[in-house]
Design a protein around this motif. Structure first.
Motif, PDB file in Angstrom:
ATOM      1  N   THR A  19       0.846  -1.203   0.000  1.00 46.87           N
ATOM      2  CA  THR A  19       0.000   0.000   0.000  1.00 46.87           C
ATOM      3  C   THR A  19       0.876   1.247   0.000  1.00 46.87           C
ATOM      4  N   THR A  21       2.475   4.916   0.496  1.00 41.11           N
ATOM      5  CA  THR A  21       2.338   5.988   1.473  1.00 41.11           C
ATOM      6  C   THR A  21       1.709   7.183   0.780  1.00 41.11           C
ATOM      7  N   GLY A 311     -13.009   1.302   4.172  1.00 41.80           N
ATOM      8  CA  GLY A 311     -12.109   2.350   4.653  1.00 41.80           C
ATOM      9  C   GLY A 311     -11.604   2.071   6.058  1.00 41.80           C
ATOM     10  N   GLU A 315      -7.785   1.215   7.335  1.00 38.28           N
ATOM     11  CA  GLU A 315      -7.161   2.057   8.349  1.00 38.28           C
ATOM     12  C   GLU A 315      -6.741   1.213   9.568  1.00 38.28           C
ATOM     13  N   CYS A 318      -3.693  -0.865   8.104  1.00 43.42           N
ATOM     14  CA  CYS A 318      -2.586  -0.093   7.537  1.00 43.42           C
ATOM     15  C   CYS A 318      -2.865   1.389   7.733  1.00 43.42           C
ATOM     16  N   PRO A 319      -2.700   1.880   8.973  1.00 43.25           N
ATOM     17  CA  PRO A 319      -3.084   3.268   9.247  1.00 43.25           C
ATOM     18  C   PRO A 319      -2.257   4.250   8.425  1.00 43.25           C
ATOM     19  N   VAL A 320      -2.881   5.369   8.053  1.00 43.02           N
ATOM     20  CA  VAL A 320      -2.164   6.421   7.337  1.00 43.02           C
ATOM     21  C   VAL A 320      -1.124   6.993   8.280  1.00 43.02           C
TER      22      VAL A 320
END
Lengths: 321, 321
Positions: A19, A21, A311, A315, A318-320
């Motif tokens: 994923t 960044t 969403g 999250e 794979c948290p922002v």
């Protein structure tokens, strides 16, 4: 590889590693441009589910190429999609016009082809012979342009009857359910599905079709490219409402594009086939979203509820930053 | 102006100073009447995003002028919009009818022209030659009537190929993204984009097109009318889903109308070009809404989520009373 048991994929870490960044200096399109080929007079929900799922996971642009009847309906589901009313079914084309109409359809799709990071062929495609002929040509052009293709639903009907379309194409991903898998095994391996040695049979099947990647959906999802077999068993939901396969096809398209970007960027983190990585990540995310939706909605869980959980699932895993 | 760095605009104070106070004695239309020219067989989401954003910011009426195919779909997205199915694409007009159809299209739009405080030309316009010919005429009439015009998307394609349409018109606002800006620089300045001296180049570009206002979208938004350059860097989101440019065009249309009302009321508060003020306020609000939406929705943020945050963003920056 031990006989009898597929190795469970390290799905969450794989999802995290492919994923991208997010970064303020990026611009529109860099996180992915997906196109769904599907949607006809009868079916409009499936292509919408697939295309909107791609956006909700993080693709920047999601297109649908469907018939003229289907387009206004699919457009009305969401202004977020770009819907092209270009496909035609036999009932609307006279025999003497078929050649010219077919050429026109192909030209319309070709205008866009090079821009797409992945095609999804099949959601709500139907089985009209003229329409499938056009889609056959579209797939040949996608292959010439090295665009990855996820094939589901009626796309699998097409491919099972014409294996040359994908045979030997490493960027093809087939996502059969129980029945679609059964027909594929009968056609390619000339035998019945063997659940005893399920992963060996899947390995043979993927190898026999020249190294395409197959995601066999089930209680556990099984994934093979003819070289390795991985299973994804985490999360999941017992609800089997129609449309979940469309979420999966859209998800796999996005993750396979991202995995391919990682490989093309040669950042050395990934040693596995990007289409296999895309299947693993797509499967894990879909199963997570389905489990979250089922916690809330129980027996009344619908496909739209699962899409609304994509969403939060992403999250969670794979948290922002 | 120092070379190498654009001055950051005092965006929040500018936004506050041009936003009209609400007052029970006002009547419908006084807070703005916006029209979007766009929407064709392929694209329906973009004009909807632009027109609904104008309303959500506080305009009283928002119209869309689109093709006959696009109208029912755009209407179905929201009953809040007034959608006129008046534009035509080549495929639906015979050559011998083009002149009369074109005159009819123009007459339909002209009936409304004087009432509009701002046009937005381009969201989902497409590139059909006959349609673009009609839009060329519409822009000429808008200019004769001194109606401000925000130009985005395929409207920029049109204008880049026919600079006379906006050249020397101080009420024209161009809102190019990376690629649209590149084409504009190549066409007008005959060179490549220079990011070292980005604000100097933007200044030259705006001056060379006779003092139009250009909002160059990016990590920071850069705004120039050929006299000054300002940047807007506050807030923002790393998500690049398609459609955000449409929110911006609708926002800039409303704020530019409001800034112009202030100037016309000669209340002396404003010393800057109203189109520049409109761009600064529109950019700041869009960036704020995008950041709020991203906080909630993270990677799954879609353009519709950002639109839902416009109201709260405006209230945060510029509370009612």
């Amino acid at each position: 590889m031990m006989s009898g048991a597929a190795v469970e994929a390290d799905a969450l870490n794989i999802l995290r590693s492919i994923t991208p960044t997010l970064d303020l200096s990026r611009h529109k399109g860099q996180a992915g441009k997906i196109a769904v080929i599907g949607g006809c007079r009868e079916y409009t929900g499936a292509p919408y589910f697939s295309a909107i799922s791609a956006l909700k996971i993080g693709a920047d642009l999601s297109h649908v190429f469907c018939t003229k009847d289907a387009a206004p309906v699919i457009k009305s589901y969401s202004p977020e999609l770009i819907v092209h009313p270009v496909l035609e079914e036999s009932y609307s084309v006279r025999d003497e016009d078929k050649r010219s109409v077919s050429a026109k359809v192909l030209a319309e799709v070709d205008k866009w082809m090079e821009r797409f990071d992945c095609l999804v062929v099949g959601p709500g495609l139907g089985r009209d012979p003229f329409l499938l002929d056009c889609v056959t040509q579209i797939m040949k052009h996608a292959r010439q342009s090295n665009v990855p293709i996820v094939i589901d639903g009626d796309g699998l009907f097409l491919v099972t009857n014409c294996l040359d379309l994908v045979s030997g194409y490493p960027l093809a991903i087939l996502t059969p359910n129980v029945n679609e898998y059964k027909r594929l095994v009968q056609k390619v391996l000339n035998c019945e599905v063997n659940d005893q040695d399920g992963h060996e049979q899947l390995l043979s099947l993927a190898k026999r079709i020249g190294g395409v990647t197959i995601l066999r959906k089930g209680k556990s999802d099984l994934i093979s490219d003819g070289e390795t077999v991985r299973s994804v068993s985490i999360y999941g939901s017992p609800r089997r409402c129609g449309g979940q396969g469309d979420i999966l096809s859209g998800s796999v398209a996005v993750f396979a594009s991202w995995a391919r970007q990682c490989i093309l960027a040669a950042d050395g983190r990934l040693s596995m086939n990007p289409t296999v990585l895309g299947c693993i990540a797509g499967s894990a995310l879909m199963r997570k979203a389905a489990s979250l939706a089922f916690e809330q909605k129980r027996r009344s869980t619908l496909t739209g509820d699962i899409i609304e959980c994509l969403g939060r699932s992403l999250e969670d895993i794979c948290p922002v930053s």
